[in-house]
Design a protein around this motif. Structure first.
Motif, PDB file in Angstrom:
ATOM      1  N   ASP A 143      28.389  41.509  44.277  1.00 47.57           N
ATOM      2  CA  ASP A 143      27.852  42.379  43.164  1.00 47.57           C
ATOM      3  C   ASP A 143      28.295  42.090  41.881  1.00 47.57           C
ATOM      4  O   ASP A 143      28.115  42.666  40.811  1.00 47.57           O
ATOM      5  N   GLY A 144      28.778  40.881  41.927  1.00 44.86           N
ATOM      6  CA  GLY A 144      29.182  40.322  40.582  1.00 44.86           C
ATOM      7  C   GLY A 144      30.168  38.883  40.742  1.00 44.86           C
ATOM      8  O   GLY A 144      30.356  38.316  41.892  1.00 44.86           O
ATOM      9  N   PHE A 145      30.844  38.606  39.898  1.00 41.76           N
ATOM     10  CA  PHE A 145      31.711  37.323  39.839  1.00 41.76           C
ATOM     11  C   PHE A 145      33.136  37.649  39.999  1.00 41.76           C
ATOM     12  O   PHE A 145      33.706  38.555  39.162  1.00 41.76           O
ATOM     13  N   TYR A 146      33.904  36.941  40.767  1.00 39.19           N
ATOM     14  CA  TYR A 146      35.496  37.276  40.961  1.00 39.19           C
ATOM     15  C   TYR A 146      36.235  36.094  40.311  1.00 39.19           C
ATOM     16  O   TYR A 146      35.916  34.855  40.497  1.00 39.19           O
ATOM     17  N   ASN A 147      37.019  36.346  39.469  1.00 37.29           N
ATOM     18  CA  ASN A 147      37.732  35.302  38.854  1.00 37.29           C
ATOM     19  C   ASN A 147      39.262  35.269  39.352  1.00 37.29           C
ATOM     20  O   ASN A 147      39.898  36.345  39.210  1.00 37.29           O
ATOM     21  N   PRO A 148      39.608  34.324  40.378  1.00 39.16           N
ATOM     22  CA  PRO A 148      40.995  34.648  41.030  1.00 39.16           C
ATOM     23  C   PRO A 148      42.075  34.209  39.906  1.00 39.16           C
ATOM     24  O   PRO A 148      43.201  34.718  40.351  1.00 39.16           O
ATOM     25  N   GLU A 149      41.892  33.718  38.884  1.00 41.94           N
ATOM     26  CA  GLU A 149      43.155  33.789  37.792  1.00 41.94           C
ATOM     27  C   GLU A 149      43.649  35.028  37.319  1.00 41.94           C
ATOM     28  O   GLU A 149      44.565  35.438  37.297  1.00 41.94           O
ATOM     29  N   THR A 150      42.532  35.814  36.736  1.00 41.57           N
ATOM     30  CA  THR A 150      42.849  36.961  36.402  1.00 41.57           C
ATOM     31  C   THR A 150      42.839  38.079  37.412  1.00 41.57           C
ATOM     32  O   THR A 150      42.751  39.336  37.097  1.00 41.57           O
ATOM     33  N   ARG A 151      42.149  37.911  38.740  1.00 42.65           N
ATOM     34  CA  ARG A 151      41.963  38.857  39.709  1.00 42.65           C
ATOM     35  C   ARG A 151      40.904  40.064  39.282  1.00 42.65           C
ATOM     36  O   ARG A 151      41.430  41.242  39.587  1.00 42.65           O
ATOM     37  N   VAL A 152      39.945  39.764  38.590  1.00 43.60           N
ATOM     38  CA  VAL A 152      39.105  40.771  38.231  1.00 43.60           C
ATOM     39  C   VAL A 152      37.671  40.481  38.532  1.00 43.60           C
ATOM     40  O   VAL A 152      37.555  39.310  38.622  1.00 43.60           O
TER      41      VAL A 152
ATOM     42  N   TYR B 114      26.907  41.300  37.075  1.00 44.79           N
ATOM     43  CA  TYR B 114      26.461  39.774  36.564  1.00 44.79           C
ATOM     44  C   TYR B 114      25.850  39.929  35.243  1.00 44.79           C
ATOM     45  O   TYR B 114      25.698  38.824  34.703  1.00 44.79           O
ATOM     46  N   LYS B 115      26.314  40.942  34.402  1.00 40.90           N
ATOM     47  CA  LYS B 115      26.081  40.925  33.168  1.00 40.90           C
ATOM     48  C   LYS B 115      27.551  40.718  32.296  1.00 40.90           C
ATOM     49  O   LYS B 115      27.675  40.964  31.295  1.00 40.90           O
ATOM     50  N   LEU B 116      28.606  40.370  33.195  1.00 36.74           N
ATOM     51  CA  LEU B 116      29.817  40.190  32.828  1.00 36.74           C
ATOM     52  C   LEU B 116      30.553  41.307  32.309  1.00 36.74           C
ATOM     53  O   LEU B 116      31.283  41.195  31.381  1.00 36.74           O
ATOM     54  N   ARG B 117      29.961  42.401  32.768  1.00 36.36           N
ATOM     55  CA  ARG B 117      30.951  43.603  32.315  1.00 36.36           C
ATOM     56  C   ARG B 117      31.912  44.017  33.465  1.00 36.36           C
ATOM     57  O   ARG B 117      31.655  43.665  34.465  1.00 36.36           O
ATOM     58  N   PHE B 118      32.901  44.699  33.116  1.00 37.85           N
ATOM     59  CA  PHE B 118      34.173  44.777  34.058  1.00 37.85           C
ATOM     60  C   PHE B 118      33.611  45.731  35.107  1.00 37.85           C
ATOM     61  O   PHE B 118      32.885  46.795  34.855  1.00 37.85           O
TER      62      PHE B 118
END
Length: 133
Positions: A112-121, A125-129
């Motif tokens: 349902d989106g992208f996971y960033n392991p560094e920020t854990r956020v 897909y439109k880069l919104r939180f």
């Protein structure tokens, strides 16, 4: 309470389309999920009637609990490859999307989106939180 035909969007982004009776789904209704998938079924007092309903993935593939031939041990093609054919030799299709999504550096596609392991956020897909992991 809500009553009659119409649509309602839940805080999760899921849209309910159909008839409501005393605030509950009643009769034929469809749930449209944020990622594009749909579930259509027959409801009674807000509950899905037993063994009723049809789930359609965002790419148009309909789920079948019997005689399911998609992505089994014998045929590992993506649904878009089944519908449109295989790519020429040397051009790989790594996801069902064609062209594939551009995944930000160091991130993972989690459905349902992208996971960033560094920020854990997780962002959509439109880069919104979306949410914290």
């Amino acid at each position: 309470r809500m009553e009659g035909p119409g649509s309602y969007t839940l805080p999760t982004g899921t849209e309910c389309r159909g008839a409501l009776r005393d605030g509950l789904l009643e009769g034929e209704a469809e749930l449209r999920l944020p990622g594009g998938a749909r579930f259509r079924g027959r409801w009674r007092r807000g509950e899905l009637e037993a063994s009723e309903g049809k789930y359609t993935f965002a790419d148009g593939l309909e789920y079948k609990d019997k005689k399911w031939h998609y992505c089994d041990g014998y045929d590992r093609r993506f649904y878009t490859e089944i519908c449109s054919g295989l790519k020429p030799a040397g051009i790989s299709q790594l996801t069902n999307l064609d062209p594939p999504r551009k995944i930000p550096e160091g991130c993972y596609d989690c459905g349902d989106g992208f996971y960033n392991p560094e920020t854990r956020v997780i962002v959509d897909y439109k880069l919104r939180f979306l949410r914290n992991a």
